[in-house]
Design a protein around this motif. Structure first.
Motif, short mmCIF file in Angstrom:
data_model
loop_
_atom_site.label_atom_id
_atom_site.label_comp_id
_atom_site.label_asym_id
_atom_site.label_seq_id
_atom_site.Cartn_x
_atom_site.Cartn_y
_atom_site.Cartn_z
N GLY A 122 11.26 13.82 -32.43
CA GLY A 122 10.60 14.64 -33.68
C GLY A 122 11.71 15.39 -34.38
N VAL A 123 12.73 15.65 -33.64
CA VAL A 123 14.00 16.19 -34.36
C VAL A 123 14.42 15.34 -35.28
N MET A 124 14.65 14.20 -34.78
CA MET A 124 15.20 13.08 -35.76
C MET A 124 14.43 12.79 -36.88
N GLU A 125 13.10 12.55 -36.76
CA GLU A 125 12.18 12.74 -37.99
C GLU A 125 12.44 13.79 -38.64
N ASP A 126 12.41 14.96 -38.42
CA ASP A 126 12.72 16.22 -39.25
C ASP A 126 13.94 16.05 -40.13
N ASN A 127 15.01 15.38 -39.52
CA ASN A 127 16.41 15.13 -40.24
C ASN A 127 16.63 13.84 -40.94
N GLY A 128 15.09 13.19 -41.03
CA GLY A 128 15.41 11.95 -41.80
C GLY A 128 16.00 10.79 -40.95
N MET A 129 16.22 10.81 -39.75
CA MET A 129 16.80 9.90 -39.28
C MET A 129 15.56 9.13 -38.34
N ARG A 130 16.09 7.87 -37.94
CA ARG A 130 15.16 6.91 -36.94
C ARG A 130 15.94 7.01 -35.56
N TRP A 131 15.14 6.62 -34.70
CA TRP A 131 15.72 6.26 -33.27
C TRP A 131 16.57 5.02 -33.49
N PRO A 132 17.99 4.90 -33.04
CA PRO A 132 18.72 3.85 -33.19
C PRO A 132 18.03 2.44 -32.73
N TYR A 133 18.14 1.39 -33.38
CA TYR A 133 17.52 0.12 -32.92
C TYR A 133 18.28 -0.37 -31.75
N GLU A 134 19.49 -0.17 -31.34
CA GLU A 134 20.60 -0.55 -30.36
C GLU A 134 20.08 0.20 -29.01
N LEU A 135 19.40 1.43 -29.07
CA LEU A 135 18.95 2.01 -28.17
C LEU A 135 17.63 2.02 -27.60
N GLN A 136 16.79 0.84 -27.56
CA GLN A 136 15.71 0.61 -27.19
C GLN A 136 15.60 0.74 -25.78
N CYS A 137 14.61 1.51 -25.07
CA CYS A 137 14.74 2.09 -23.70
C CYS A 137 14.46 1.03 -23.07
N GLN A 138 13.53 0.05 -23.19
CA GLN A 138 13.22 -1.25 -22.40
C GLN A 138 14.42 -1.82 -22.00
N ASN A 139 15.37 -1.87 -22.65
CA ASN A 139 16.64 -2.76 -22.37
C ASN A 139 17.58 -2.22 -21.41
N PHE A 140 17.17 -0.77 -21.00
CA PHE A 140 18.02 -0.31 -20.03
C PHE A 140 17.59 -0.44 -18.57
N PRO A 141 18.38 -0.46 -17.71
CA PRO A 141 18.03 -1.09 -16.12
C PRO A 141 17.26 0.24 -15.53
N THR A 142 16.59 0.05 -14.31
CA THR A 142 16.29 1.07 -13.27
C THR A 142 16.93 0.86 -12.11
N GLU A 143 18.01 -0.11 -12.00
CA GLU A 143 18.91 -0.04 -11.02
C GLU A 143 20.08 -0.30 -11.26
N ASN A 144 21.29 0.14 -10.36
CA ASN A 144 22.68 0.15 -10.68
C ASN A 144 23.02 0.65 -11.91
N CYS A 145 22.55 1.92 -12.24
CA CYS A 145 22.49 2.71 -13.39
C CYS A 145 22.89 4.09 -13.07
N VAL A 146 22.89 4.88 -14.12
CA VAL A 146 23.11 6.44 -13.73
C VAL A 146 22.05 7.36 -14.52
N ILE A 147 21.73 8.11 -13.59
CA ILE A 147 20.51 9.34 -14.13
C ILE A 147 21.67 10.61 -14.20
N VAL A 148 21.28 11.21 -15.43
CA VAL A 148 21.94 12.31 -16.07
C VAL A 148 21.10 13.59 -15.52
N HIS A 149 21.21 14.43 -14.63
CA HIS A 149 20.33 15.51 -14.41
C HIS A 149 20.55 16.44 -15.53
#
Length: 340
Positions: A122-149
């Motif tokens: 929503g913040v991106m839309e308010d600033n006239g921005m779109r979610w970056p195409y290269e950051l599609q969440c389905q392309n990120f893994p569920t294993e061998n990865c990093v969680i940021v708390h």
């Protein structure tokens, strides 16, 4: 020294020089990557040391700064989860040499991407921005990865399934792994795409599947992609050592077999099979009672990113984890959806 001798002499030296250059190049490309301290102020508190180049080919932190500075400048004060996600993505932490895959650059886990998008879209839309195409969440893994708390602490996740205690395989040993081409066909252009669990665009069921499976064995709708909807059609095909479990993924096309078990997998005692998300990772696992009657137990074959555990493309064991208290299950008829 004659002209012929001089030519031979120069030719030998040229050969030696070429071998020296190749040796230097090979040594450089195979040596351990060098980690460097993070100097970007907005990421230094999240990632201490990084290893470049990153996934997008940025070789220096200056390159990363140029590429991400606008995102950090516009969204920095409003989207903390997004900031942490970008820092880990563009400045990947140095891999731990003691991990199961020490040479792999750890990416942010899919849930980190989804949390960042949920917080910041929503913040991106308010600033006239779109979610970056290269950051599609389905392309990120569920294993061998990093969680940021929320605290900024990083946690490396080797596997999404955590089992306590020792695991023993049943008496029925798995058949040796079949060749890759025998399991996933010859369509090199196909890739399994897992859809985000938080997206509203859930892929629809396919009703054009030709091979519906053996009526005497498991067949039904399940969710192996982790979309939140049981729209993948899974069924057992083949016989004997050529038997395998194959899921026609919702949103895919064609009649090929791409999300599969290993060939000759253990389908289990009759009517003891079911598919359900037993390990709570969002994907439905294939569970069945296996082993001799006196010591039969329910073992589940975990659904992974690329296929079922035990297959060539996913790795692991088809006997991924055991259900406690399931001894003596060989003569019980279980509901194929609920496992009860």
């Amino acid at each position: 020294m004659g002209a012929g001798d001089r030519f031979g002499y120069l030719k030998r030296w040229a050969g030696f020089l070429l071998m020296f250059v190749l040796c230097v190049w090979i040594c450089q490309t195979t040596s351990s990557p060098v980690c460097e301290p993070v100097t970007l102020s907005h990421c230094a508190t999240i990632v201490n040391v990084t290893q470049l180049p990153n996934l997008y080919g940025d070789y220096t932190q200056d390159d990363v700064d140029v590429k991400t500075s606008r995102l950090f400048r516009v969204l920095g004060s409003q989207c903390q989860t997004f900031n942490r996600f970008l820092c880990v993505l563009y400045l990947p932490p140095c891999p731990d040499p003691h991990r199961r895959t020490p040479g792999v650059l750890p990416l942010p886990c899919r849930q980190v991407c989804e949390g960042a998008r949920s917080e910041c879209n929503g913040v991106m839309e308010d600033n006239g921005m779109r979610w970056p195409y290269e950051l599609q969440c389905q392309n990120f893994p569920t294993e061998n990865c990093v969680i940021v708390h929320d605290s900024g602490e990083l946690e490396l996740v080797d596997v999404s399934l955590r089992v306590t205690g020792s695991i023993r395989r049943p008496n029925t040993q798995p058949v040796s792994v079949a060749p890759l081409e025998a399991e996933i066909g010859d369509n090199d252009e196909y890739s399994v795409e897992v859809v985000s669990m938080t997206t509203s665009q859930i892929p629809q069921r396919r009703y054009d599947v030709i091979e519906l499976g053996d009526d005497e064995l498991y067949h039904g709708w399940a969710d192996v992609q982790g979309t939140g909807a049981a729209n993948d059609y899974c069924r057992i095909l083949g016989r004997g050592k050529r038997r395998f479990l194959s899921c026609a993924l919702a949103g895919s096309s064609g009649q090929g077999h791409h999300y599969v078990s290993k060939l000759g997998f253990d389908s289990g005692h009759r009517n003891t099979w079911f598919m359900r998300d037993v390990d709570n990772d969002g994907r439905d696992d294939y569970c069945r009672c296996v082993g001799k009657p006196g010591g039969s137990k329910i073992w589940c074959m975990k659904a992974g990113d690329k296929g079922f555990y035990g297959s060539t493309v996913q790795g692991g064991s088809q006997y991924t984890f055991e259900l406690p208290g399931s001894t003596g299950c060989h003569d019980k008829k279980l509901n194929p959806q609920f496992g009860a």
